[in-house]
Design a protein around this motif. Structure first.
Motif, PDB file in Angstrom:
ATOM      1  N   PRO A  71      -7.467  -0.849   3.304  1.00 51.95           N
ATOM      2  CA  PRO A  71      -8.080  -0.203   4.363  1.00 51.95           C
ATOM      3  C   PRO A  71      -8.973  -1.230   5.179  1.00 51.95           C
ATOM      4  CG  PRO A  71      -8.364   1.207   2.190  1.00 51.95           C
ATOM      5  CD  PRO A  71      -7.978  -0.181   1.806  1.00 51.95           C
ATOM      6  N   GLU A  72      -9.441  -1.903   4.696  1.00 52.74           N
ATOM      7  CA  GLU A  72     -10.525  -2.938   5.508  1.00 52.74           C
ATOM      8  C   GLU A  72      -9.605  -3.710   6.547  1.00 52.74           C
ATOM      9  OE1 GLU A  72     -10.155  -4.697   1.308  1.00 52.74           O
ATOM     10  OE2 GLU A  72     -10.393  -2.939   2.134  1.00 52.74           O
ATOM     11  N   LEU A  73      -8.204  -3.794   6.092  1.00 50.64           N
ATOM     12  CA  LEU A  73      -7.352  -4.537   6.985  1.00 50.64           C
ATOM     13  C   LEU A  73      -6.422  -3.697   7.641  1.00 50.64           C
ATOM     14  CD1 LEU A  73      -8.332  -7.064   5.042  1.00 50.64           C
ATOM     15  CD2 LEU A  73      -6.118  -7.919   5.451  1.00 50.64           C
ATOM     16  N   TYR A  74      -5.900  -2.734   6.953  1.00 52.67           N
ATOM     17  CA  TYR A  74      -4.783  -2.011   7.583  1.00 52.67           C
ATOM     18  C   TYR A  74      -4.886  -0.413   7.902  1.00 52.67           C
ATOM     19  CZ  TYR A  74      -2.453  -5.942   5.691  1.00 52.67           C
ATOM     20  OH  TYR A  74      -2.299  -7.237   5.354  1.00 52.67           O
ATOM     21  N   ALA A  75      -6.132  -0.179   7.836  1.00 54.43           N
ATOM     22  CA  ALA A  75      -6.520   1.358   8.284  1.00 54.43           C
ATOM     23  C   ALA A  75      -7.259   1.192   9.695  1.00 54.43           C
ATOM     24  CB  ALA A  75      -7.368   2.066   7.143  1.00 54.43           C
ATOM     25  N   ASN A  76      -7.324   0.151  10.300  1.00 52.50           N
ATOM     26  CA  ASN A  76      -7.958  -0.231  11.678  1.00 52.50           C
ATOM     27  C   ASN A  76      -7.129   0.628  12.751  1.00 52.50           C
ATOM     28  OD1 ASN A  76      -7.669  -1.526  14.251  1.00 52.50           O
ATOM     29  ND2 ASN A  76      -9.353  -2.413  13.217  1.00 52.50           N
ATOM     30  N   THR A  77      -7.935   1.344  13.403  1.00 56.73           N
ATOM     31  CA  THR A  77      -7.506   2.371  14.495  1.00 56.73           C
ATOM     32  C   THR A  77      -6.526   1.631  15.449  1.00 56.73           C
ATOM     33  OG1 THR A  77      -9.329   3.763  14.358  1.00 56.73           O
ATOM     34  CG2 THR A  77      -7.590   3.983  16.286  1.00 56.73           C
ATOM     35  N   PHE A  78      -6.744   0.517  15.868  1.00 58.92           N
ATOM     36  CA  PHE A  78      -6.068  -0.272  17.070  1.00 58.92           C
ATOM     37  C   PHE A  78      -4.698  -0.860  16.009  1.00 58.92           C
ATOM     38  CE2 PHE A  78     -10.456  -0.707  18.109  1.00 58.92           C
ATOM     39  CZ  PHE A  78     -10.208   0.222  19.938  1.00 58.92           C
ATOM     40  N   LEU A  79      -4.822  -1.407  14.902  1.00 56.53           N
ATOM     41  CA  LEU A  79      -3.723  -1.936  14.396  1.00 56.53           C
ATOM     42  C   LEU A  79      -2.721  -0.745  14.155  1.00 56.53           C
ATOM     43  CD1 LEU A  79      -1.817  -3.968  12.894  1.00 56.53           C
ATOM     44  CD2 LEU A  79      -3.362  -3.399  10.709  1.00 56.53           C
ATOM     45  N   VAL A  80      -2.987   0.545  13.600  1.00 55.05           N
ATOM     46  CA  VAL A  80      -2.366   1.779  13.445  1.00 55.05           C
ATOM     47  C   VAL A  80      -1.525   1.884  14.971  1.00 55.05           C
ATOM     48  CG1 VAL A  80      -2.262   4.001  12.909  1.00 55.05           C
ATOM     49  CG2 VAL A  80      -3.273   2.497  11.548  1.00 55.05           C
ATOM     50  N   GLY A  81      -2.167   2.050  16.016  1.00 54.84           N
ATOM     51  CA  GLY A  81      -1.576   2.384  17.380  1.00 54.84           C
ATOM     52  C   GLY A  81      -0.670   1.258  17.502  1.00 54.84           C
ATOM     53  N   VAL A  82      -0.793   0.042  17.475  1.00 53.75           N
ATOM     54  CA  VAL A  82      -0.006  -1.020  17.658  1.00 53.75           C
ATOM     55  C   VAL A  82       1.484  -0.845  16.839  1.00 53.75           C
ATOM     56  CG1 VAL A  82       0.802  -3.322  17.458  1.00 53.75           C
ATOM     57  CG2 VAL A  82      -1.472  -2.758  18.499  1.00 53.75           C
ATOM     58  N   ILE A  83       1.249  -0.281  15.549  1.00 52.05           N
ATOM     59  CA  ILE A  83       2.322  -0.186  14.576  1.00 52.05           C
ATOM     60  C   ILE A  83       3.149   0.996  14.953  1.00 52.05           C
ATOM     61  CG2 ILE A  83       3.083   0.669  12.332  1.00 52.05           C
ATOM     62  CD1 ILE A  83       0.913  -1.330  11.429  1.00 52.05           C
ATOM     63  N   SER A  84       2.352   2.157  15.682  1.00 51.24           N
ATOM     64  CA  SER A  84       3.082   3.357  15.970  1.00 51.24           C
ATOM     65  C   SER A  84       3.877   3.263  17.257  1.00 51.24           C
ATOM     66  CB  SER A  84       1.918   4.473  16.218  1.00 51.24           C
ATOM     67  OG  SER A  84       2.302   5.660  16.792  1.00 51.24           O
ATOM     68  N   ARG A  85       3.323   2.417  17.876  1.00 46.04           N
ATOM     69  CA  ARG A  85       4.176   2.298  19.337  1.00 46.04           C
ATOM     70  C   ARG A  85       5.365   1.422  19.020  1.00 46.04           C
ATOM     71  NH1 ARG A  85      -1.262   2.062  21.252  1.00 46.04           N
ATOM     72  NH2 ARG A  85      -1.493  -0.269  21.017  1.00 46.04           N
ATOM     73  N   LEU A  86       5.188   0.222  18.264  1.00 50.32           N
ATOM     74  CA  LEU A  86       6.444  -0.245  17.828  1.00 50.32           C
ATOM     75  C   LEU A  86       7.418   0.433  17.277  1.00 50.32           C
ATOM     76  CD1 LEU A  86       7.705  -3.284  17.688  1.00 50.32           C
ATOM     77  CD2 LEU A  86       6.733  -3.469  15.423  1.00 50.32           C
ATOM     78  N   ALA A  87       7.096   1.364  16.210  1.00 53.20           N
ATOM     79  CA  ALA A  87       7.980   2.156  15.567  1.00 53.20           C
ATOM     80  C   ALA A  87       8.757   3.204  16.594  1.00 53.20           C
ATOM     81  CB  ALA A  87       7.311   2.786  14.475  1.00 53.20           C
ATOM     82  N   ARG A  88       7.999   3.601  17.693  1.00 54.15           N
ATOM     83  CA  ARG A  88       8.441   4.663  18.357  1.00 54.15           C
ATOM     84  C   ARG A  88       9.204   4.088  19.560  1.00 54.15           C
ATOM     85  NH1 ARG A  88       5.485   9.566  17.411  1.00 54.15           N
ATOM     86  NH2 ARG A  88       3.538   9.083  16.191  1.00 54.15           N
ATOM     87  N   ARG A  89       9.436   2.775  19.850  1.00 54.46           N
ATOM     88  CA  ARG A  89       9.805   2.003  21.033  1.00 54.46           C
ATOM     89  C   ARG A  89      11.098   1.908  21.054  1.00 54.46           C
ATOM     90  NH1 ARG A  89       7.867  -3.882  21.226  1.00 54.46           N
ATOM     91  NH2 ARG A  89       5.653  -2.829  21.659  1.00 54.46           N
ATOM     92  N   HIS A  90      11.998   1.917  20.140  1.00 51.25           N
ATOM     93  CA  HIS A  90      13.418   1.840  20.350  1.00 51.25           C
ATOM     94  C   HIS A  90      14.081   2.038  18.948  1.00 51.25           C
ATOM     95  CE1 HIS A  90      17.326   0.211  21.237  1.00 51.25           C
ATOM     96  NE2 HIS A  90      17.364   0.493  22.424  1.00 51.25           N
ATOM     97  N   ARG A  91      15.252   2.310  18.907  1.00 53.13           N
ATOM     98  CA  ARG A  91      15.991   2.865  17.556  1.00 53.13           C
ATOM     99  C   ARG A  91      16.118   1.364  16.721  1.00 53.13           C
ATOM    100  NH1 ARG A  91      21.399   1.495  17.861  1.00 53.13           N
ATOM    101  NH2 ARG A  91      22.130   1.047  20.015  1.00 53.13           N
ATOM    102  N   ILE A  92      15.989   0.432  17.168  1.00 55.04           N
ATOM    103  CA  ILE A  92      16.392  -0.826  16.386  1.00 55.04           C
ATOM    104  C   ILE A  92      14.846  -1.536  16.236  1.00 55.04           C
ATOM    105  CG2 ILE A  92      18.391  -1.429  17.495  1.00 55.04           C
ATOM    106  CD1 ILE A  92      17.140  -3.519  19.390  1.00 55.04           C
ATOM    107  N   THR A  93      13.605  -0.912  16.681  1.00 52.98           N
ATOM    108  CA  THR A  93      12.573  -1.436  16.413  1.00 52.98           C
ATOM    109  C   THR A  93      12.009  -0.696  15.092  1.00 52.98           C
ATOM    110  OG1 THR A  93      11.339  -0.062  17.701  1.00 52.98           O
ATOM    111  CG2 THR A  93      11.902  -2.187  18.544  1.00 52.98           C
ATOM    112  N   GLY A  94      11.120  -1.354  14.243  1.00 52.43           N
ATOM    113  CA  GLY A  94      10.618  -0.890  13.204  1.00 52.43           C
ATOM    114  C   GLY A  94       9.651  -1.680  12.174  1.00 52.43           C
ATOM    115  N   VAL A  95       9.154  -1.210  11.092  1.00 53.79           N
ATOM    116  CA  VAL A  95       8.065  -1.872  10.332  1.00 53.79           C
ATOM    117  C   VAL A  95       8.662  -1.780   8.778  1.00 53.79           C
ATOM    118  CG1 VAL A  95       5.588  -1.538   9.807  1.00 53.79           C
ATOM    119  CG2 VAL A  95       6.339  -1.095  12.092  1.00 53.79           C
ATOM    120  N   ASP A  96       8.333  -2.875   8.284  1.00 51.77           N
ATOM    121  CA  ASP A  96       8.894  -2.800   6.681  1.00 51.77           C
ATOM    122  C   ASP A  96       7.277  -2.864   5.937  1.00 51.77           C
ATOM    123  OD1 ASP A  96      11.314  -2.642   7.062  1.00 51.77           O
ATOM    124  OD2 ASP A  96      11.660  -4.619   7.423  1.00 51.77           O
ATOM    125  N   LEU A  97       6.787  -2.091   5.090  1.00 54.70           N
ATOM    126  CA  LEU A  97       5.710  -2.170   4.388  1.00 54.70           C
ATOM    127  C   LEU A  97       5.964  -2.613   2.916  1.00 54.70           C
ATOM    128  CD1 LEU A  97       3.858   0.786   5.961  1.00 54.70           C
ATOM    129  CD2 LEU A  97       3.636  -1.661   6.742  1.00 54.70           C
TER     130      LEU A  97
END
Length: 297
Positions: A175-201
């Motif tokens: 959480p100290e690295l990956y629960a950051n509000t701004f990081l989550v916002g960046v990931i959310s926007r990337l995931a919603r941008r296009h059908r070919i964009t995405g995130v692997d965790l």
């Protein structure tokens, strides 16, 4: 077609002040007394023209401080801000600055993060608006060292570089690295941008995520078609000495797998990304979906 002009306060004070007054005073309600200061007389100023119309401005101080970045509202969303900031970064290198710094309004953190600026310090108020200080090393070499206390900020800056795919390999989405509000916002926007964009965790241990709320887990459950989370047995990750955030094949933030190990960031550096990305590709098929973390029907 835009044109960027280097100028000074004496040559274009009327144009510079008009753009800034429109954006800061009229639009953002900054007190006029705070908008103008003693630094304007000695700063390098920049004007962006669209045709014959001045539409944006910024300034560069003699200590490497970038400020008064303003784009008229009707000209936003056209890449003008990125072009202007890229021009200023090049100008900073020409002038021999080792580092640039700026005070960013919090909503603009992803914009500056995309350019490689790293947030430092806590949020603060300036003219009633939340800000963060951000810095950019102009000649960091292939890798820029990152102290432990700045890991979350480096992860955010790296994530801002992703245009198509973001890959995160971690112990347990700490959480100290990956629960950051701004990081989550960046990931959310990337995931919603296009059908070919995405995130692997990819993570080694899902136990901590079973015990409480984590915004990235919640987001992956909500956007399961574009954010995939897998758990991998550590036996399959022994070749990798680092956890990492990898943006496309261009940027990486890596940090040691042992407590207090140092980290490093490389932006616009495919050579630094190549080996860790190949390692991630080998580990990813070994990961499985955790039955504890699946989206509930």
């Amino acid at each position: 077609m835009i044109r960027i002009q280097n100028t000074d306060w004496h040559s274009h004070s009327e144009l510079l002040s008009r753009i800034r007054y429109t954006v800061f005073v009229e639009e953002q309600q900054v007190p006029p007394a705070l908008e103008l200061d003693e630094h304007d007389e000695h700063a390098d100023h920049f004007l962006v023209f669209s045709g014959d119309t001045a539409v944006a401005t910024a300034r560069l101080l003699d200590d490497g401080g970038v400020g008064r970045m303003a784009v008229l509202v009707e000209h936003r969303g056209q890449g003008i801000g990125l072009a202007l900031m890229s021009h200023i970064i090049d100008r900073g290198r020409q002038l021999g600055f080792e580092r640039l710094h700026l005070s960013a309004q919090e909503h603009a953190l992803p914009f500056y993060g995309r350019l490689g600026f790293i947030p430092v310090g806590d949020s603060y108020q300036d003219a009633g608006i939340p800000h963060r200080t951000m810095t950019l090393a102009l000649n960091p070499g292939p890798r820029q060292a990152v102290a432990t206390e700045h890991f979350a900020d480096a992860a955010f800056t790296c994530a801002c570089q992703a245009r198509r795919r973001l890959r995160i390999f971690s112990q347990s989405l700490e959480p100290e690295l990956y629960a950051n509000t701004f990081l989550v916002g960046v990931i959310s926007r990337l995931a919603r941008r296009h059908r070919i964009t995405g995130v692997d965790l990819l993570m080694c241990d899902d136990q901590p995520l079973r015990e409480g709320f984590h915004p990235l887990l919640a987001l992956s459950q909500k956007l399961s078609s574009s954010i995939e989370l897998r758990v991998v047995d550590p036996i399959h990750t022994s070749e990798s000495q680092h956890f990492s955030v990898i943006a496309d094949d261009q940027a990486i933030f890596a940090y040691g797998r042992h407590k207090d190990a140092p980290g490093w960031l490389a932006v616009n550096s495919p050579a630094q990304v190549k080996e860790p990305l190949e390692s991630f590709h080998r580990m990813w098929p070994q990961g499985t979906t955790s039955p504890w973390l699946r989206r509930l029907p």
